[in-house]
Write an enzyme that holds these catalytic residues in place. Structure first.
Site, PDB file in Angstrom:
ATOM      1  N   GLY A   1     -50.348 -65.514 -47.262  1.00 34.80           N
ATOM      2  CA  GLY A   1     -49.456 -64.618 -47.978  1.00 34.80           C
ATOM      3  C   GLY A   1     -49.900 -64.552 -49.428  1.00 34.80           C
TER       4      GLY A   1
ATOM      5  CD  GLN B   1     -49.279 -66.003 -55.039  1.00 36.02           C
ATOM      6  OE1 GLN B   1     -48.997 -65.414 -53.999  1.00 36.02           O
ATOM      7  NE2 GLN B   1     -49.793 -67.216 -55.044  1.00 36.02           N
TER       8      GLN B   1
ATOM      9  CB  CYS C   1     -48.323 -72.178 -53.775  1.00 36.93           C
ATOM     10  SG  CYS C   1     -48.286 -70.645 -54.716  1.00 36.93           S
ATOM     11  CG  LEU C   2     -53.349 -68.835 -51.808  1.00 35.31           C
ATOM     12  CD1 LEU C   2     -53.705 -67.380 -51.542  1.00 35.31           C
ATOM     13  CD2 LEU C   2     -54.458 -69.753 -51.326  1.00 35.31           C
TER      14      LEU C   2
ATOM     15  CG  HIS D   1     -44.340 -69.596 -50.582  1.00 36.04           C
ATOM     16  ND1 HIS D   1     -44.495 -70.930 -50.892  1.00 36.04           N
ATOM     17  CD2 HIS D   1     -45.250 -68.924 -51.323  1.00 36.04           C
ATOM     18  CE1 HIS D   1     -45.465 -71.043 -51.809  1.00 36.04           C
ATOM     19  NE2 HIS D   1     -45.934 -69.851 -52.070  1.00 36.04           N
ATOM     20  CD  GLU D   2     -46.352 -65.192 -50.284  1.00 38.24           C
ATOM     21  OE1 GLU D   2     -46.549 -64.755 -51.436  1.00 38.24           O
ATOM     22  OE2 GLU D   2     -46.911 -66.215 -49.859  1.00 38.24           O
TER      23      GLU D   2
ATOM     24  CG  HIS E   1     -45.013 -66.342 -55.239  1.00 35.49           C
ATOM     25  ND1 HIS E   1     -45.345 -67.149 -56.305  1.00 35.49           N
ATOM     26  CD2 HIS E   1     -45.665 -66.856 -54.173  1.00 35.49           C
ATOM     27  CE1 HIS E   1     -46.163 -68.113 -55.887  1.00 35.49           C
ATOM     28  NE2 HIS E   1     -46.364 -67.965 -54.600  1.00 35.49           N
TER      29      HIS E   1
HETATM   30 NI    NI Z   1     -47.470 -69.119 -53.291  1.00 33.00          NI
END
Ligand code: NI
Length: 170
Positions: free
Chosen positions: A46, A51, A93-94, A135-136, A139
């Site tokens: 995701g 991000q 998380c990225l 999670h997204e 963000h």
């Molecule tokens: Ni994330």
């Protein structure tokens, strides 16, 4: 397609609530293409627009309906319209690379939003996918996964993250 730079958790863009999408234009469509490539290149499932530094209310996600195959979906102006049962599981998380924590999330959610043609979308998700949706969504509201854990654990992760950043700068 060019890969985009994924910002890390120190970037203020990740702390701002994203603005609703008003127009679905060529720029947005190209951006979602590049975000999908960037997400897979980083082995993520995701990726929210902020991000990659764009404070706009959408994310891309691999919904994994087709097993063993890429199955990316773009959800614009998403909302969680229903949720039930809390469960704790590990997530990462990225934008906070290589660090993980146990986070409490709903086991099942219903997500509504729009696709790139402006048509309404609705997904019912469970387990891992439900977690990814939440999670997204976080963000897009300026929330990171470590905001949902205890202060002690968050401080520990933040220390680890800062140490990692320093090592990279040397
Ligand atoms: Ni994330």
């Amino acid at each position: 397609m060019p890969l985009l730079k994924i910002v890390n958790c120190m970037d203020p863009v990740l702390r701002k609530k994203c603005l609703k999408v008003k127009n679905i234009d060529e720029t947005l469509i190209n951006l979602t293409d590049n975000m999908i490539e960037t997400m897979y290149n980083a082995s993520g499932l995701g990726l929210a627009a902020n991000q990659v530094g764009v404070s706009s209310d959408f994310f891309v996600i691999d919904v994994g309906i087709e097993k063993e195959k890429r199955d990316p979906v773009i959800i614009i102006n998403p909302v969680i319209s229903a949720s039930e049962e809390k469960v704790i599981a590990e997530e990462g998380c990225l934008s906070i690379p290589e660090l993980f924590a146990n986070v409490k999330r709903s086991q099942r959610v219903e997500v509504k939003g729009y696709d790139l043609k402006g048509n309404e979308l609705r997904y019912e998700a469970e387990g891992f996918l439900a977690r990814a949706f939440q999670h997204e969504m976080d963000h897009l509201n300026g929330v990171l996964f470590w905001d949902n854990i205890s202060k002690v654990k968050r401080d520990m992760l933040q220390r680890k993250f800062k140490k990692k950043l320093k090592e990279l700068e040397v």
